[in-house]
Design an enzyme around this catalytic site. Structure first.
Site, mmCIF file in Angstrom:
data_model
loop_
_atom_site.group_PDB
_atom_site.id
_atom_site.type_symbol
_atom_site.label_atom_id
_atom_site.label_comp_id
_atom_site.label_asym_id
_atom_site.label_seq_id
_atom_site.Cartn_x
_atom_site.Cartn_y
_atom_site.Cartn_z
ATOM 1 N N HIS A 201 0.804 -1.224 0.000
ATOM 2 C CA HIS A 201 0.000 0.000 0.000
ATOM 3 C C HIS A 201 0.836 1.272 0.000
ATOM 4 O O HIS A 201 0.289 2.374 -0.056
ATOM 5 C CB HIS A 201 -0.990 -0.001 1.168
ATOM 6 N N CYS A 321 1.829 4.336 12.163
ATOM 7 C CA CYS A 321 1.897 3.272 13.168
ATOM 8 C C CYS A 321 2.331 3.835 14.522
ATOM 9 O O CYS A 321 1.797 3.470 15.554
ATOM 10 C CB CYS A 321 2.858 2.179 12.712
#
Length: 380
Positions: A201, A321
């Site tokens: 991605h 993240c």
């Protein structure tokens, strides 16, 4: 809408959507099944391996499909450490790694492995002399990212690989290339890389798919067990639509000698020139073609981020993240010794081939309006 958060994720290419849809509608068999529908799906997986391997000048059997960058990094680190622990328990990494590297490394430390963390310069580049001095007879693994996900520093991977193999040929070299693949040429064999992680991605492929390059002969064990798919290295029914979508994205990003990466770099460099028009900023950006890290003095990054969002401009305050952990200041910004007056006001602008200079112009004009206004409300 202006989307400048492509280091977090990218919009899927229309061609990728098409091949994934075809796979879901037509080649829906289980690749492990022995009938024709299963063989049809299995052939798609094999073809994808060949396409991806060609981009790395590697062998198809050296490509292991995973659920993405996090799994690739975990498999590389934990699988290698456990498989080689009789040789030694010393691991080397850096102070600027992504969470999907430093968290498994921290877990390995709890299991009794000894970890050495390399320092970086103010530009985020590792100290090669420190690396050389850190390698020992019992060093089983070195892990270093190729492009830093927050500031875009490009690490000297070729030089590091030579040092590692000259000092200890048995030491396995893992490279997190999640931000680098598709943006710059990578030939693992030439760079002395044994393991290389990638995520779909980040290059306009689907989420939930990636690969781990495993050099033939590298000693590594699986960390996911079950049906024995992918020759036992990663059990679980293969994500066929994701795999064909990944191969399509890889081919599109790398074709014509990385001309897409050059187009991205032109937009980034134009942004770097125009951002100088804003007072009291610091450009922390490395040489990666797609990542610009800008620190705004006397502004909190989250406040500016949401002010930009209200105007339809999407950016990031760091790794997506890492943001989940609500870190006050990233490890990377600490590692490069960024001055305290800039740390709280750092934003990441990351670009793709879909971005334009006109979008940069619009963003700069909005920043010229927002930044002075927000600075008036900063706590003294």
């Amino acid at each position: 809408m202006i989307y400048f958060d492509n280091a977090a994720t990218t919009r899927v290419f229309p061609e990728v959507v098409k091949v994934m849809q075809d796979a879901m509608e037509s080649s829906y068999g289980n690749p492990s099944a022995k009938h024709m529908k299963g063989m049809e799906a299995e052939n798609l997986v094999k073809k994808a391996q060949e396409v991806i391997a060609k981009t790395l000048k590697a062998k198809p059997k050296e490509i292991l499909f995973t659920s993405g960058g996090t799994e690739s990094n975990n498999t590389a680190l934990i699988g290698t450490a456990l498989a080689n622990q009789r040789k030694g328990k010393h691991i080397i990494t850096t102070k600027i790694e992504h969470a999907s590297v430093y968290e498994p490394i921290a877990w390995l430390c709890e299991q009794g492995f000894e970890i050495t963390y390399l320092d970086v310069t103010a530009e985020g580049i590792i100290d090669l002399e420190q690396l050389k001095n850190a390698i020992r007879e019992d060093t089983i693994l070195v892990s270093c990212m190729m492009i830093n996900n927050e500031i875009g520093a490009i690490e000297p991977i070729e030089e590091a690989g030579k040092i590692i193999k000259e000092k200890n040929p048995e030491t396995i070299f893992h490279v997190d290339a999640i931000q680098a693949y598709g943006k710059m040429p990578i030939i693992p064999k030439n760079l002395k890389i044994d393991l290389l992680s990638m995520s779909g991605h980040k290059i306009h492929g689907p989420k939930g798919i990636g690969f781990l390059y495993i050099k033939e002969g590298t000693k590594i064990q699986p960390i996911i067990f079950g049906g024995g798919q992918q020759k036992g290295m990663r059990s679980g029914t293969e994500n066929v639509p994701g795999i064909v979508g990944l191969a399509c994205a890889c081919e599109k990003m790398i074709k014509n000698d990385y001309e897409n990466a050059q187009r991205i770099r032109e937009v980034k460099e134009y942004f770097q020139e125009r951002i100088k028009e804003i007072e009291d900023i610091k450009d922390n950006s490395g040489q990666a073609p797609h990542i610009a890290s800008i620190s705004f003095k006397k502004i909190r990054s989250e406040v500016l981020l949401h002010a930009l969002e209200d105007r339809g401009i999407y950016v990031s305050s760091g790794s997506a993240c890492s943001s989940n952990k609500k870190q006050v200041v990233s490890g990377t910004l600490n590692a490069i010794a960024l001055a305290d007056e800039y740390k709280d006001g750092t934003l990441r602008f990351s670009f793709s081939i879909e971005n334009t200079k006109e979008e940069v112009d619009e963003t700069i004009e909005v920043l010229k309006e927002l930044v002075p206004m927000l600075r008036k409300f900063v706590r003294r």
